[in-house]
Design a protein around this motif. Sequence first.
Motif, PDB file in Angstrom:
ATOM      1  N   PRO A 118       0.792  -1.234   0.000  1.00 13.56           N
ATOM      2  CA  PRO A 118       0.000   0.000   0.000  1.00 13.56           C
ATOM      3  C   PRO A 118       0.824   1.285   0.000  1.00 13.56           C
ATOM      4  N   HIS A 119       2.138   1.190   0.140  1.00 15.47           N
ATOM      5  CA  HIS A 119       2.979   2.387   0.186  1.00 15.47           C
ATOM      6  C   HIS A 119       3.680   2.658  -1.143  1.00 15.47           C
ATOM      7  N   GLY A 120       3.250   1.947  -2.205  1.00 14.56           N
ATOM      8  CA  GLY A 120       3.816   2.195  -3.523  1.00 14.56           C
ATOM      9  C   GLY A 120       4.975   1.294  -3.894  1.00 14.56           C
ATOM     10  N   HIS A 121       5.243   0.272  -3.098  1.00 14.67           N
ATOM     11  CA  HIS A 121       6.322  -0.668  -3.385  1.00 14.67           C
ATOM     12  C   HIS A 121       5.773  -1.905  -4.078  1.00 14.67           C
ATOM     13  N   TRP A 122       6.620  -2.567  -4.862  1.00 13.77           N
ATOM     14  CA  TRP A 122       6.231  -3.790  -5.542  1.00 13.77           C
ATOM     15  C   TRP A 122       7.460  -4.663  -5.762  1.00 13.77           C
ATOM     16  N   LEU A 123       7.199  -5.928  -6.043  1.00 12.48           N
ATOM     17  CA  LEU A 123       8.254  -6.888  -6.365  1.00 12.48           C
ATOM     18  C   LEU A 123       7.660  -7.913  -7.320  1.00 12.48           C
ATOM     19  N   ALA A 124       8.366  -8.177  -8.398  1.00 12.18           N
ATOM     20  CA  ALA A 124       7.923  -9.180  -9.370  1.00 12.18           C
ATOM     21  C   ALA A 124       9.071 -10.158  -9.597  1.00 12.18           C
ATOM     22  N   LEU A 125       8.783 -11.445  -9.411  1.00 14.18           N
ATOM     23  CA  LEU A 125       9.786 -12.504  -9.544  1.00 14.18           C
ATOM     24  C   LEU A 125       9.305 -13.537 -10.550  1.00 14.18           C
ATOM     25  N   ARG A 126      10.249 -14.121 -11.273  1.00 10.25           N
ATOM     26  CA  ARG A 126       9.952 -15.281 -12.118  1.00 10.25           C
ATOM     27  C   ARG A 126      10.703 -16.456 -11.508  1.00 10.25           C
ATOM     28  N   LEU A 127       9.992 -17.576 -11.345  1.00 11.86           N
ATOM     29  CA  LEU A 127      10.566 -18.756 -10.707  1.00 11.86           C
ATOM     30  C   LEU A 127      10.390 -19.967 -11.608  1.00 11.86           C
ATOM     31  N   LYS A 128      11.298 -20.909 -11.486  1.00 11.68           N
ATOM     32  CA  LYS A 128      11.187 -22.184 -12.207  1.00 11.68           C
ATOM     33  C   LYS A 128      11.513 -23.268 -11.202  1.00 11.68           C
ATOM     34  N   GLY A 129      10.482 -23.985 -10.786  1.00 11.81           N
ATOM     35  CA  GLY A 129      10.618 -24.908  -9.667  1.00 11.81           C
ATOM     36  C   GLY A 129      10.314 -24.150  -8.388  1.00 11.81           C
ATOM     37  N   THR A 130       9.893 -24.862  -7.370  1.00  9.16           N
ATOM     38  CA  THR A 130       9.468 -24.249  -6.120  1.00  9.16           C
ATOM     39  C   THR A 130      10.566 -23.396  -5.503  1.00  9.16           C
ATOM     40  N   ARG A 131      10.271 -22.104  -5.342  1.00  7.39           N
ATOM     41  CA  ARG A 131      11.149 -21.108  -4.706  1.00  7.39           C
ATOM     42  C   ARG A 131      12.479 -20.876  -5.435  1.00  7.39           C
ATOM     43  N   ASN A 132      12.619 -21.367  -6.646  1.00  5.81           N
ATOM     44  CA  ASN A 132      13.859 -21.207  -7.406  1.00  5.81           C
ATOM     45  C   ASN A 132      13.734 -19.984  -8.324  1.00  5.81           C
ATOM     46  N   ILE A 133      14.239 -18.850  -7.862  1.00 10.84           N
ATOM     47  CA  ILE A 133      14.123 -17.594  -8.600  1.00 10.84           C
ATOM     48  C   ILE A 133      15.077 -17.607  -9.792  1.00 10.84           C
ATOM     49  N   ILE A 134      14.523 -17.339 -10.987  1.00 15.23           N
ATOM     50  CA  ILE A 134      15.364 -17.245 -12.179  1.00 15.23           C
ATOM     51  C   ILE A 134      15.458 -15.801 -12.684  1.00 15.23           C
ATOM     52  N   ASP A 135      14.583 -14.927 -12.199  1.00 19.67           N
ATOM     53  CA  ASP A 135      14.652 -13.504 -12.551  1.00 19.67           C
ATOM     54  C   ASP A 135      14.022 -12.715 -11.416  1.00 19.67           C
ATOM     55  N   ASP A 136      14.817 -11.864 -10.767  1.00 18.83           N
ATOM     56  CA  ASP A 136      14.296 -11.072  -9.649  1.00 18.83           C
ATOM     57  C   ASP A 136      14.217  -9.584  -9.997  1.00 18.83           C
ATOM     58  N   ASN A 137      14.285  -9.282 -11.271  1.00 25.29           N
ATOM     59  CA  ASN A 137      14.270  -7.890 -11.687  1.00 25.29           C
ATOM     60  C   ASN A 137      13.281  -7.680 -12.835  1.00 25.29           C
ATOM     61  N   ILE A 138      12.103  -8.231 -12.701  1.00 26.87           N
ATOM     62  CA  ILE A 138      11.078  -8.092 -13.727  1.00 26.87           C
ATOM     63  C   ILE A 138      10.505  -6.674 -13.655  1.00 26.87           C
ATOM     64  N   PRO A 139      10.505  -5.968 -14.760  1.00 27.70           N
ATOM     65  CA  PRO A 139       9.938  -4.615 -14.743  1.00 27.70           C
ATOM     66  C   PRO A 139       8.415  -4.645 -14.805  1.00 27.70           C
ATOM     67  N   LEU A 140       7.808  -3.735 -14.084  1.00 27.00           N
ATOM     68  CA  LEU A 140       6.366  -3.542 -14.175  1.00 27.00           C
ATOM     69  C   LEU A 140       6.121  -2.216 -14.865  1.00 27.00           C
ATOM     70  N   LYS A 141       4.998  -2.129 -15.569  1.00 27.41           N
ATOM     71  CA  LYS A 141       4.661  -0.920 -16.311  1.00 27.41           C
ATOM     72  C   LYS A 141       3.452  -0.249 -15.685  1.00 27.41           C
ATOM     73  N   ASN A 142       3.449   1.051 -15.721  1.00 18.70           N
ATOM     74  CA  ASN A 142       2.278   1.833 -15.325  1.00 18.70           C
ATOM     75  C   ASN A 142       1.710   1.406 -13.976  1.00 18.70           C
ATOM     76  N   VAL A 143       2.562   1.339 -12.961  1.00 22.21           N
ATOM     77  CA  VAL A 143       2.087   0.992 -11.625  1.00 22.21           C
ATOM     78  C   VAL A 143       1.342   2.205 -11.071  1.00 22.21           C
ATOM     79  N   THR A 144       0.068   2.028 -10.786  1.00 18.70           N
ATOM     80  CA  THR A 144      -0.704   3.112 -10.189  1.00 18.70           C
ATOM     81  C   THR A 144      -1.213   2.646  -8.833  1.00 18.70           C
ATOM     82  N   LEU A 145      -1.218   3.556  -7.891  1.00 18.26           N
ATOM     83  CA  LEU A 145      -1.640   3.226  -6.537  1.00 18.26           C
ATOM     84  C   LEU A 145      -2.486   4.362  -6.010  1.00 18.26           C
TER      85      LEU A 145
END
Length: 182
Positions: free
Chosen positions: A77-104
Amino acid sequence: WDGNSVPLPQRSSIRFEINCDELVVHIDAPYFGDKAPPSEEKGRLWELWEYEVVELFLAGPPDIHGVVEYIELEVGPHGHWLALRLKGTRNIIDDNIPLKNVTLETPYHIEDDTSDGAFGRKRWKACVRMDRKLLPSGPYRALATAANGSPSNRQYLSNVPLPGPEPNFHQLDRFTPVKLTD
């Protein structure tokens, strides 16, 4: 998360759809007033799951080896976000996914009176967009979750019951089928 019922005013709503070339996610959630993350700069924040947050997990089917690719999208609710891509349980393959037009929308007051005393309770809304190319292939399964409260009094919520003594939102076999179409 454990199957216990939650009062309606404490429930979050997550709507999502594929629109042209992007995933669009709409969030409407109660604002509990938890301590904000230390970063005053809005945007991507690692370990956002430690704060007041709403999460969407969206998984594709298992590959020929039984491994599932999925995304984890977190919004606070404070304007923060995180987007992750994973392959297999909890196995992060990309931790820097960009989001577009985040409005809050900042917390707002519900104007209607309810019988359970929720008059005036604050809520917040957000809309985030992510490039469709970053999604796993379909058909899709999803899990919607939320967390709030101090570490000693943390509340975890999920749209489906999750087995286990502690909340574990990475139980891919518990994700429910969803249909996403253009």
